[in-house]
Design a protein around this motif. Structure first.
Motif, PDB file in Angstrom:
ATOM      1  N   LEU A  53       0.832  -1.208   0.000  1.00 30.53           N
ATOM      2  CA  LEU A  53       0.000   0.000   0.000  1.00 30.53           C
ATOM      3  C   LEU A  53       0.868   1.259   0.000  1.00 30.53           C
ATOM      4  CD1 LEU A  53      -3.004  -0.664   2.424  1.00 30.53           C
ATOM      5  CD2 LEU A  53      -3.037  -0.479  -0.062  1.00 30.53           C
ATOM      6  N   ASP A  54       2.066   1.146   0.576  1.00 29.53           N
ATOM      7  CA  ASP A  54       2.996   2.279   0.612  1.00 29.53           C
ATOM      8  C   ASP A  54       3.789   2.419  -0.682  1.00 29.53           C
ATOM      9  OD1 ASP A  54       2.223   2.905   3.161  1.00 29.53           O
ATOM     10  OD2 ASP A  54       3.863   1.838   4.136  1.00 29.53           O
ATOM     11  N   GLY A  55       3.544   1.529  -1.645  1.00 38.60           N
ATOM     12  CA  GLY A  55       4.232   1.630  -2.916  1.00 38.60           C
ATOM     13  C   GLY A  55       5.495   0.806  -3.027  1.00 38.60           C
ATOM     14  N   ARG A  56       5.763  -0.060  -2.050  1.00 44.37           N
ATOM     15  CA  ARG A  56       6.952  -0.912  -2.110  1.00 44.37           C
ATOM     16  C   ARG A  56       6.609  -2.245  -2.752  1.00 44.37           C
ATOM     17  NH1 ARG A  56      11.383  -0.807   2.445  1.00 44.37           N
ATOM     18  NH2 ARG A  56      12.492  -1.389   0.535  1.00 44.37           N
ATOM     19  N   GLN A  57       7.592  -2.843  -3.379  1.00 46.96           N
ATOM     20  CA  GLN A  57       7.468  -4.201  -3.880  1.00 46.96           C
ATOM     21  C   GLN A  57       8.016  -5.144  -2.813  1.00 46.96           C
ATOM     22  OE1 GLN A  57       9.502  -4.433  -7.611  1.00 46.96           O
ATOM     23  NE2 GLN A  57       8.045  -3.124  -8.675  1.00 46.96           N
TER      24      GLN A  57
END
Length: 270
Positions: A53-57
């Motif tokens: 959700l924070d944009g990390r993979q």
């Protein structure tokens, strides 16, 4: 997340777009420890969902160096029924090697599991986990029953705290999950509204504070009963929260209804 090695809180959510490598270390044990292993897999699953959700993979694996093959398969089957994503790279070796292109960022330890002594990375410990009151871990995880109430029951306690799952707690989780699904199905019939800002903020703060799922769940309970909030806003927030909780809260949306959950007393809807 709190590092069990140092006791310090470490921010693993920064670095938007970066790759977060997570390894779950299960215990070398018989089915009596399966729930603890599942709880560790669940902790990693929630961590991954928050990071995404924070944009990390996120890429993670299960290190099962001495888990019997039959038990490893049973664990994987139960994890799937609990909505836990499968490991990207299976195998008994705890080392990532070239498959992950770098060192482990987070080690999640099941009760009795051990991280490599000389390997770097944040260490997250899962608390002792057992069942009582006649509730059998083998029966619980080997049945074909819905294991999402078990997921909810595990999320009601901090991941590092001891947990004793009883039939009453499991029944309570089942009732709450049924009620929330009925409410979400009812709220879905109202016009959509923006998520309730204050609840969304509490939810995000809790999940970023050492994966505080009990506080996140309490925020949903308050929103469920809070008067004056548009039901469309409740719907959007519950669906958003389910991206992390993975309880299939919208499961009943559009399904034939034999009974209808009481809609909220909502001054914001006409």
């Amino acid at each position: 997340m709190r590092d069990a090695r140092t006791g310090q809180l470490v921010d693993v959510h920064k670095g938007v777009g970066g790759l977060l490598r997570v390894c779950v270390h299960t215990a070398c044990a018989e089915p009596s420890a399966r729930l603890g292993n599942l709880r560790a897999l669940l902790t990693a699953d929630v961590l991954a969902r928050v990071a995404e959700l924070d944009g990390r993979q996120v890429v993670y694996r299960h290190a099962e160096p001495c888990l019997p093959e039959r038990e490893a398969k049973a664990l994987a089957r139960a994890a799937g029924m609990m909505g836990i994503h499968p490991a990207a790279v299976p195998g008994p070796d705890a080392s990532y090697g070239s498959a992950y292109g770098g060192r482990t960022d987070v080690h999640v330890l099941a009760p009795g599991g051990r991280a490599p002594r000389h390997e770097a990375g944040l260490v997250v410990e899962v608390g002792p986990t057992r069942t009582s009151g006649g509730l059998s871990q083998e029966d619980l995880t080997e049945s074909t029953a819905d294991l999402l109430p078990t997921r909810l029951a595990l999320l009601t306690r901090p991941h590092a705290a001891p947990l004793d799952l009883t039939p009453d707690e499991l029944a309570r989780a089942t009732r709450q999950l049924t009620r929330w699904r009925e409410h979400v199905a009812t709220w879905a019939t109202f016009p959509s509204r923006p998520m309730h800002h204050e609840t969304a903020r509490h939810l995000q703060t809790a999940l970023h504070d050492d994966l505080d799922t009990p506080t996140a769940l309490e925020a949903l309970r308050r929103l469920e009963k809070e008067p004056g909030i548009p039901d469309g806003a409740r719907f959007e927030l519950f669906v958003y929260a389910d991206r992390v909780l993975a309880l299939e809260l919208p499961r009943e949306v559009g399904a034939p209804r034999h009974g209808t959950a009481e809609p909220s007393h909502d001054a914001g809807e006409e």
